[in-house]
Design a protein around this motif. Structure first.
Motif, mmCIF file in Angstrom:
data_model
loop_
_atom_site.group_PDB
_atom_site.id
_atom_site.type_symbol
_atom_site.label_atom_id
_atom_site.label_comp_id
_atom_site.label_asym_id
_atom_site.label_seq_id
_atom_site.Cartn_x
_atom_site.Cartn_y
_atom_site.Cartn_z
ATOM 1 N N VAL A 24 0.868 -1.165 0.000
ATOM 2 C CA VAL A 24 0.000 0.000 0.000
ATOM 3 C C VAL A 24 0.912 1.224 0.000
ATOM 4 O O VAL A 24 1.827 1.317 0.815
ATOM 5 N N ILE A 25 0.662 2.135 -0.930
ATOM 6 C CA ILE A 25 1.497 3.323 -1.103
ATOM 7 C C ILE A 25 0.606 4.545 -0.988
ATOM 8 O O ILE A 25 -0.498 4.558 -1.529
ATOM 9 N N ILE A 26 1.075 5.569 -0.294
ATOM 10 C CA ILE A 26 0.323 6.821 -0.180
ATOM 11 C C ILE A 26 1.209 7.958 -0.661
ATOM 12 O O ILE A 26 2.346 8.108 -0.208
ATOM 13 N N ASN A 27 0.677 8.736 -1.584
ATOM 14 C CA ASN A 27 1.343 9.956 -2.031
ATOM 15 C C ASN A 27 0.749 11.082 -1.189
ATOM 16 O O ASN A 27 -0.401 11.485 -1.396
ATOM 17 N N LEU A 28 1.499 11.576 -0.233
ATOM 18 C CA LEU A 28 0.996 12.588 0.694
ATOM 19 C C LEU A 28 0.774 13.939 0.016
ATOM 20 O O LEU A 28 0.001 14.754 0.518
ATOM 21 N N ASP A 29 1.443 14.168 -1.110
ATOM 22 C CA ASP A 29 1.242 15.426 -1.822
ATOM 23 C C ASP A 29 -0.091 15.478 -2.551
ATOM 24 O O ASP A 29 -0.709 16.530 -2.653
ATOM 25 N N SER A 30 -0.551 14.339 -3.067
ATOM 26 C CA SER A 30 -1.803 14.320 -3.833
ATOM 27 C C SER A 30 -2.973 13.744 -3.036
ATOM 28 O O SER A 30 -4.128 13.919 -3.431
ATOM 29 N N GLY A 31 -2.688 13.029 -1.945
ATOM 30 C CA GLY A 31 -3.749 12.392 -1.181
ATOM 31 C C GLY A 31 -4.251 11.115 -1.841
ATOM 32 O O GLY A 31 -5.250 10.551 -1.436
ATOM 33 N N THR A 32 -3.541 10.639 -2.837
ATOM 34 C CA THR A 32 -3.926 9.420 -3.550
ATOM 35 C C THR A 32 -3.208 8.236 -2.916
ATOM 36 O O THR A 32 -2.059 8.348 -2.506
ATOM 37 N N TYR A 33 -3.897 7.111 -2.845
ATOM 38 C CA TYR A 33 -3.226 5.909 -2.364
ATOM 39 C C TYR A 33 -3.342 4.813 -3.403
ATOM 40 O O TYR A 33 -4.205 4.856 -4.291
ATOM 41 N N TYR A 34 -2.455 3.846 -3.312
ATOM 42 C CA TYR A 34 -2.290 2.836 -4.347
ATOM 43 C C TYR A 34 -2.130 1.461 -3.718
ATOM 44 O O TYR A 34 -1.709 1.347 -2.574
ATOM 45 N N SER A 35 -2.426 0.457 -4.513
ATOM 46 C CA SER A 35 -2.211 -0.925 -4.119
ATOM 47 C C SER A 35 -1.508 -1.626 -5.279
ATOM 48 O O SER A 35 -1.825 -1.376 -6.444
ATOM 49 N N LEU A 36 -0.571 -2.492 -4.952
ATOM 50 C CA LEU A 36 0.163 -3.233 -5.973
ATOM 51 C C LEU A 36 -0.158 -4.713 -5.881
ATOM 52 O O LEU A 36 -0.275 -5.261 -4.785
ATOM 53 N N ASP A 37 -0.264 -5.360 -7.044
ATOM 54 C CA ASP A 37 -0.420 -6.809 -7.057
ATOM 55 C C ASP A 37 0.937 -7.452 -6.781
ATOM 56 O O ASP A 37 1.928 -6.766 -6.507
ATOM 57 N N ALA A 38 1.013 -8.772 -6.841
ATOM 58 C CA ALA A 38 2.242 -9.480 -6.472
ATOM 59 C C ALA A 38 3.426 -9.080 -7.344
ATOM 60 O O ALA A 38 4.538 -8.869 -6.840
ATOM 61 N N THR A 39 3.227 -8.965 -8.657
ATOM 62 C CA THR A 39 4.332 -8.582 -9.533
ATOM 63 C C THR A 39 4.743 -7.144 -9.273
ATOM 64 O O THR A 39 5.934 -6.828 -9.203
ATOM 65 N N GLY A 40 3.777 -6.266 -9.109
ATOM 66 C CA GLY A 40 4.084 -4.873 -8.787
ATOM 67 C C GLY A 40 4.837 -4.767 -7.475
ATOM 68 O O GLY A 40 5.790 -3.982 -7.343
ATOM 69 N N ALA A 41 4.442 -5.568 -6.488
ATOM 70 C CA ALA A 41 5.121 -5.565 -5.188
ATOM 71 C C ALA A 41 6.561 -6.054 -5.335
ATOM 72 O O ALA A 41 7.471 -5.504 -4.710
ATOM 73 N N ALA A 42 6.784 -7.067 -6.157
ATOM 74 C CA ALA A 42 8.136 -7.581 -6.371
ATOM 75 C C ALA A 42 9.025 -6.515 -7.011
ATOM 76 O O ALA A 42 10.203 -6.382 -6.655
ATOM 77 N N ILE A 43 8.474 -5.742 -7.918
ATOM 78 C CA ILE A 43 9.231 -4.647 -8.544
ATOM 79 C C ILE A 43 9.497 -3.560 -7.516
ATOM 80 O O ILE A 43 10.624 -3.080 -7.359
ATOM 81 N N TRP A 44 8.446 -3.160 -6.788
ATOM 82 C CA TRP A 44 8.560 -2.083 -5.789
ATOM 83 C C TRP A 44 9.649 -2.394 -4.763
ATOM 84 O O TRP A 44 10.443 -1.541 -4.394
#
Length: 149
Positions: A24-44
């Motif tokens: 789970v990622i939060i961009n505090l400047d925009s107030g947007t939050y994100y979720s990554l699937d397994a492949t996205g998490a492996a890259i992150w």
């Protein structure tokens, strides 16, 4: 962006946490939050001065039967999306430390290279822009950050 680009997480504007394999990622400047699937998490998890995009792709391609060029193109496109969202930025050249070690291999092998997914959520922007995770100023809390919409 090129495959030999090194990235870093755009902190302090971006915070993240891994919970039960989900990032789970939060961009505090925009107030947007994100979720990554397994492949996205492996890259992150591999983003940082120790690995450029090409190396990240090589490590993940080693777990599949996908051609390295396909994995590199997929990881590159995903990293470009992360950069467009302001979640990552290019690392300074002096911070990048290329390693001579071969890519790590492990985990389950797959026939194809799974395309990573970045889910974007804007439903809590107003609340996140109230700045609940920073020190409280004289104005108290909650208050909007200067320049917030």
């Amino acid at each position: 962006m090129r495959p030999d680009t090194y990235l870093r997480i755009n902190s302090p504007a971006v915070i993240h946490e891994t919970l039960d394999g989900e990032v789970v990622i939060i961009n505090l400047d925009s107030g947007t939050y994100y979720s990554l699937d397994a492949t996205g998490a492996a890259i992150w998890e591999r983003i940082g001065p120790q690995a450029n995009i090409e190396r990240i792709a090589a490590e993940l391609a080693a777990q599949s039967d996908a051609p390295p060029a396909e994995a590199t193109a997929t990881v590159l496109a995903f990293c470009e999306e992360l950069a467009r969202e302001g979640l990552v930025v290019e690392a300074a050249a002096e911070d990048a430390a290329e390693l001579d070690a071969p890519p790590a291999v492990g985990g389950e092998r797959t026939a194809v290279f799974p395309v990573p997914a970045l889910q974007k959520f804007t439903d809590m922007q107003d609340l996140l822009l109230l700045d609940p995770v920073h020190e409280v100023a004289e104005a108290g809390w909650p208050h909007r950050k200067p320049g917030a919409r």
